[in-house]
Design a protein around this motif. Structure first.
Motif, PDB file in Angstrom:
ATOM      1  N   GLY A 139       4.717   5.519 -21.051  1.00  0.00           N
ATOM      2  CA  GLY A 139       4.847   6.200 -22.061  1.00  0.00           C
ATOM      3  C   GLY A 139       5.697   7.665 -21.968  1.00  0.00           C
ATOM      4  O   GLY A 139       5.762   8.503 -22.700  1.00  0.00           O
ATOM      5  N   PHE A 140       6.678   7.377 -21.027  1.00  0.00           N
ATOM      6  CA  PHE A 140       7.469   8.599 -20.409  1.00  0.00           C
ATOM      7  C   PHE A 140       8.933   7.706 -20.356  1.00  0.00           C
ATOM      8  O   PHE A 140       9.028   6.729 -20.089  1.00  0.00           O
ATOM      9  N   VAL A 141      10.191   8.704 -20.769  1.00  0.00           N
ATOM     10  CA  VAL A 141      11.372   8.398 -20.178  1.00  0.00           C
ATOM     11  C   VAL A 141      11.861   9.156 -19.140  1.00  0.00           C
ATOM     12  O   VAL A 141      11.628  10.341 -19.001  1.00  0.00           O
ATOM     13  N   GLN A 142      12.301   8.284 -18.078  1.00  0.00           N
ATOM     14  CA  GLN A 142      12.767   9.208 -16.789  1.00  0.00           C
ATOM     15  C   GLN A 142      14.205   9.558 -16.955  1.00  0.00           C
ATOM     16  O   GLN A 142      14.921   8.485 -17.119  1.00  0.00           O
ATOM     17  N   LEU A 143      14.362  10.764 -16.848  1.00  0.00           N
ATOM     18  CA  LEU A 143      15.612  11.472 -16.987  1.00  0.00           C
ATOM     19  C   LEU A 143      16.380  11.568 -15.661  1.00  0.00           C
ATOM     20  O   LEU A 143      17.572  11.972 -15.572  1.00  0.00           O
ATOM     21  N   GLY A 144      15.722  11.292 -14.593  1.00  0.00           N
ATOM     22  CA  GLY A 144      16.007  11.546 -13.536  1.00  0.00           C
ATOM     23  C   GLY A 144      15.210  11.798 -12.221  1.00  0.00           C
ATOM     24  O   GLY A 144      14.065  12.365 -12.486  1.00  0.00           O
ATOM     25  N   TRP A 145      15.426  11.392 -11.122  1.00  0.00           N
ATOM     26  CA  TRP A 145      14.467  11.684  -9.790  1.00  0.00           C
ATOM     27  C   TRP A 145      14.874  13.023  -9.537  1.00  0.00           C
ATOM     28  O   TRP A 145      16.136  13.265  -9.492  1.00  0.00           O
ATOM     29  N   SER A 146      13.937  13.871  -8.872  1.00  0.00           N
ATOM     30  CA  SER A 146      14.467  15.133  -8.498  1.00  0.00           C
ATOM     31  C   SER A 146      13.977  15.294  -6.886  1.00  0.00           C
ATOM     32  O   SER A 146      12.765  15.069  -6.598  1.00  0.00           O
ATOM     33  N   ASP A 147      14.891  15.352  -6.148  1.00  0.00           N
ATOM     34  CA  ASP A 147      14.354  15.274  -4.551  1.00  0.00           C
ATOM     35  C   ASP A 147      13.591  16.696  -4.250  1.00  0.00           C
ATOM     36  O   ASP A 147      14.001  17.841  -4.812  1.00  0.00           O
ATOM     37  N   ILE A 148      12.535  16.464  -3.508  1.00  0.00           N
ATOM     38  CA  ILE A 148      11.768  17.737  -3.039  1.00  0.00           C
ATOM     39  C   ILE A 148      12.171  17.692  -1.868  1.00  0.00           C
ATOM     40  O   ILE A 148      12.464  18.869  -1.045  1.00  0.00           O
ATOM     41  N   GLY A 149      12.375  16.639  -0.964  1.00  0.00           N
ATOM     42  CA  GLY A 149      12.767  16.555   0.510  1.00  0.00           C
ATOM     43  C   GLY A 149      12.020  16.000   1.523  1.00  0.00           C
ATOM     44  O   GLY A 149      10.825  15.789   1.216  1.00  0.00           O
ATOM     45  N   PHE A 150      12.435  15.966   2.564  1.00  0.00           N
ATOM     46  CA  PHE A 150      11.525  15.659   3.842  1.00  0.00           C
ATOM     47  C   PHE A 150      10.773  16.665   4.049  1.00  0.00           C
ATOM     48  O   PHE A 150      10.885  18.242   4.159  1.00  0.00           O
ATOM     49  N   VAL A 151       9.389  16.584   4.232  1.00  0.00           N
ATOM     50  CA  VAL A 151       8.331  17.397   4.380  1.00  0.00           C
ATOM     51  C   VAL A 151       7.968  17.601   6.133  1.00  0.00           C
ATOM     52  O   VAL A 151       7.891  16.826   6.752  1.00  0.00           O
ATOM     53  N   PHE A 152       7.594  19.005   6.177  1.00  0.00           N
ATOM     54  CA  PHE A 152       6.982  19.334   7.626  1.00  0.00           C
ATOM     55  C   PHE A 152       5.993  19.903   7.747  1.00  0.00           C
ATOM     56  O   PHE A 152       5.445  20.712   6.561  1.00  0.00           O
ATOM     57  N   LEU A 153       4.993  19.776   8.566  1.00  0.00           N
ATOM     58  CA  LEU A 153       3.728  20.716   8.843  1.00  0.00           C
ATOM     59  C   LEU A 153       4.110  21.957   9.052  1.00  0.00           C
ATOM     60  O   LEU A 153       5.072  22.424   9.953  1.00  0.00           O
ATOM     61  N   MET A 154       3.546  22.991   8.507  1.00  0.00           N
ATOM     62  CA  MET A 154       3.862  24.583   8.876  1.00  0.00           C
ATOM     63  C   MET A 154       2.566  25.099   9.024  1.00  0.00           C
ATOM     64  O   MET A 154       1.620  24.847   8.232  1.00  0.00           O
ATOM     65  N   THR A 155       2.272  25.956  10.262  1.00  0.00           N
ATOM     66  CA  THR A 155       1.029  26.229  10.947  1.00  0.00           C
ATOM     67  C   THR A 155       0.931  27.622  11.238  1.00  0.00           C
ATOM     68  O   THR A 155       2.146  28.216  11.769  1.00  0.00           O
ATOM     69  N   LYS A 156      -0.216  28.130  11.415  1.00  0.00           N
ATOM     70  CA  LYS A 156      -0.430  29.494  12.032  1.00  0.00           C
ATOM     71  C   LYS A 156      -0.475  29.185  13.413  1.00  0.00           C
ATOM     72  O   LYS A 156      -0.296  30.360  14.488  1.00  0.00           O
ATOM     73  N   HIS A 157      -0.920  28.128  14.049  1.00  0.00           N
ATOM     74  CA  HIS A 157      -1.066  27.954  15.284  1.00  0.00           C
ATOM     75  C   HIS A 157      -0.117  26.536  15.687  1.00  0.00           C
ATOM     76  O   HIS A 157       0.120  25.817  14.938  1.00  0.00           O
ATOM     77  N   PRO A 158       0.530  26.567  16.947  1.00  0.00           N
ATOM     78  CA  PRO A 158       1.279  25.400  17.458  1.00  0.00           C
ATOM     79  C   PRO A 158       0.561  23.945  17.166  1.00  0.00           C
ATOM     80  O   PRO A 158      -0.464  23.904  17.679  1.00  0.00           O
ATOM     81  N   VAL A 159       1.346  22.940  16.512  1.00  0.00           N
ATOM     82  CA  VAL A 159       0.824  21.688  16.389  1.00  0.00           C
ATOM     83  C   VAL A 159       1.935  20.598  16.665  1.00  0.00           C
ATOM     84  O   VAL A 159       3.149  20.526  16.539  1.00  0.00           O
ATOM     85  N   ARG A 160       1.431  20.138  18.003  1.00  0.00           N
ATOM     86  CA  ARG A 160       2.279  19.045  18.556  1.00  0.00           C
ATOM     87  C   ARG A 160       2.117  17.622  18.264  1.00  0.00           C
ATOM     88  O   ARG A 160       2.485  16.647  18.289  1.00  0.00           O
ATOM     89  N   SER A 161       0.446  17.687  17.884  1.00  0.00           N
ATOM     90  CA  SER A 161       0.224  16.118  18.065  1.00  0.00           C
ATOM     91  C   SER A 161      -1.254  16.121  16.899  1.00  0.00           C
ATOM     92  O   SER A 161      -1.732  17.304  16.551  1.00  0.00           O
ATOM     93  N   VAL A 162      -1.589  15.037  16.751  1.00  0.00           N
ATOM     94  CA  VAL A 162      -2.715  14.710  16.092  1.00  0.00           C
ATOM     95  C   VAL A 162      -3.934  15.830  16.443  1.00  0.00           C
ATOM     96  O   VAL A 162      -4.783  16.284  15.822  1.00  0.00           O
ATOM     97  N   GLU A 163      -4.148  15.522  17.912  1.00  0.00           N
ATOM     98  CA  GLU A 163      -5.142  16.353  18.253  1.00  0.00           C
ATOM     99  C   GLU A 163      -5.256  17.850  18.015  1.00  0.00           C
ATOM    100  O   GLU A 163      -5.992  18.409  17.650  1.00  0.00           O
ATOM    101  N   ASP A 164      -3.790  18.489  18.023  1.00  0.00           N
ATOM    102  CA  ASP A 164      -3.793  19.817  17.758  1.00  0.00           C
ATOM    103  C   ASP A 164      -4.235  20.351  16.414  1.00  0.00           C
ATOM    104  O   ASP A 164      -4.351  21.536  16.102  1.00  0.00           O
ATOM    105  N   ILE A 165      -4.300  19.356  15.418  1.00  0.00           N
ATOM    106  CA  ILE A 165      -4.938  19.585  14.100  1.00  0.00           C
ATOM    107  C   ILE A 165      -6.057  19.809  13.759  1.00  0.00           C
ATOM    108  O   ILE A 165      -6.604  20.463  13.164  1.00  0.00           O
ATOM    109  N   ARG A 166      -6.956  18.978  14.673  1.00  0.00           N
ATOM    110  CA  ARG A 166      -8.241  18.952  14.728  1.00  0.00           C
ATOM    111  C   ARG A 166      -8.872  20.588  15.015  1.00  0.00           C
ATOM    112  O   ARG A 166      -8.293  21.050  15.897  1.00  0.00           O
ATOM    113  N   GLY A 167      -9.786  20.710  14.320  1.00  0.00           N
ATOM    114  CA  GLY A 167     -10.494  22.022  14.411  1.00  0.00           C
ATOM    115  C   GLY A 167      -9.741  23.267  13.581  1.00  0.00           C
ATOM    116  O   GLY A 167     -10.214  24.327  13.535  1.00  0.00           O
TER     117      GLY A 167
END
Length: 344
Positions: A139-167
């Motif tokens: 039910g929509f006409v697409q008038l164009g794709w809009s780049d949001i871009g490549f996404v990065f994790l942004m953190t209050k504490h350093p995150v290098r690995s999956v383990e660093d995210i836990r907690g």
């Protein structure tokens, strides 16, 4: 019926038309009401205003856009409800809004799918007819794709690995299935919030890890509440400029072609500028004290393994297996031979 009653009914009919249908203040003017979460003054709103200015000129004032920036019409779910009842006629959508209309857009946003914008452009070009028809069917006409871009994790504490995210408390976009599956498999505590609520969440320590494109993090002011970003692009994120098909088809054939051509051209310029803005935004963040955190090879492998383990729960569930396989085939085409990148 009396003349007075007839006059009253005519007035009510005009009011309903102006409030809920295509706004037609005069016999020759059609106004398409367009919502967006992007703040006024952002590159996306500038692109919409440029489209508005040119379509007014091209149609001698017969078609124009009325733009509602900054989420004044509500979040994307609210805007979609308003589109369905005619209070809005279209929107610049990303996040859950676009995938609520067409879940197969999620197939383009799988983590670590794309390595470059050249790959993105090639795949989007090859998939253009499929997505255009799928939006029409929805039910929509697409008038164009809009780049949001490549996404990065942004953190209050350093995150290098999956383990660093836990907690830590990780923001998760409401009703977004990819992050839902990933965080569950990683054993991560996630906090679902709408985009307008994330800054407050960072300010009040409700969340301490978010993810965004660099330019979005600056526009939304999230970068002011984090200290680090993980220097590993997680995924490519995309939006679209969509107009309700019923509203679009009320335009003349010539007006439809004009709006499509003008929108496509201005959005292409917006995307090119946006890619430069994302690179500049990383530099701005670093100057403002947000430091990049590098992940060692084994940590990068850990991120990739988490995604690989999540694929069976997403493909064929959150989005179509057929569409995902088509995307992978086009990626293989691009990577396996010298393909000249094409503009979408």
């Amino acid at each position: 019926i009396s003349d007075r009653s007839a006059s009253t009914l005519r007035s009510l009919a005009v009011g309903i038309t102006l409030g809920f249908g295509l706004v037609t203040p005069g016999a020759t003017e059609t106004v398409l009401k367009i919502g967006s979460l992007a703040p006024d003054g952002s590159s996306w709103i500038k692109a919409l205003r440029n489209i508005d200015a040119e379509i007014r000129t091209a149609t001698a004032g017969e078609v124009r856009l009325k733009i509602y920036p900054g989420g004044v019409q509500g979040d994307e779910d609210v805007m979609l409800r308003k589109i369905r009842i005619g209070q809005l006629h279209g929107a610049g959508l990303g996040g859950t809004g676009i995938t609520h209309i067409l879940p197969d857009v999620l197939a383009l946003e799988m983590p670590f799918l794309f390595d470059s914008y050249e790959e993105v452009d090639y795949v989007l070009t090859q998939m253009a007819d499929h997505y255009r028809q799928a939006f029409l069917d929805a039910g929509f006409v697409q008038l164009g794709w809009s780049d949001i871009g490549f996404v990065f994790l942004m953190t209050k504490h350093p995150v290098r690995s999956v383990e660093d995210i836990r907690g830590h408390k990780v923001w998760r976009l409401q009703d977004e299935p990819i992050t839902g599956v990933l965080f569950e498999k990683a054993g991560v505590t996630s906090v679902p919030l709408g985009i307008p609520d994330v800054l407050l969440g960072l300010q009040t320590n409700l969340v301490d890890i978010v993810y965004a494109s660099p330019a979005a993090a600056i526009v939304l002011q999230w970068f002011t509440r984090v200290r680090h970003y993980t220097d590993l692009p997680i995924n490519y994120s995309i939006g679209a400029f969509l107009v309700q098909r019923k509203a679009f088809e009320r335009l003349t054939q010539q007006q439809q072609q004009q709006l499509l051509e003008i929108s496509t051209r201005h959005i292409r310029v917006h995307n090119q500028r946006g890619r430069r803005d994302n690179q500049d935004a990383l530099e701005i963040m670093q100057r403002e004290g947000v430091s990049p955190i590098s992940s060692p090879p084994e940590a990068v492998a850990g991120f990739h393994q988490l995604v690989d383990e999540s694929v069976p729960e997403l493909v064929g569930e959150a989005f179509s297996r057929t569409v995902y396989e088509q995307i992978l085939e086009h990626l293989a085409e691009f990577r396996g031979k010298a393909v000249t990148p094409v503009e979408r």
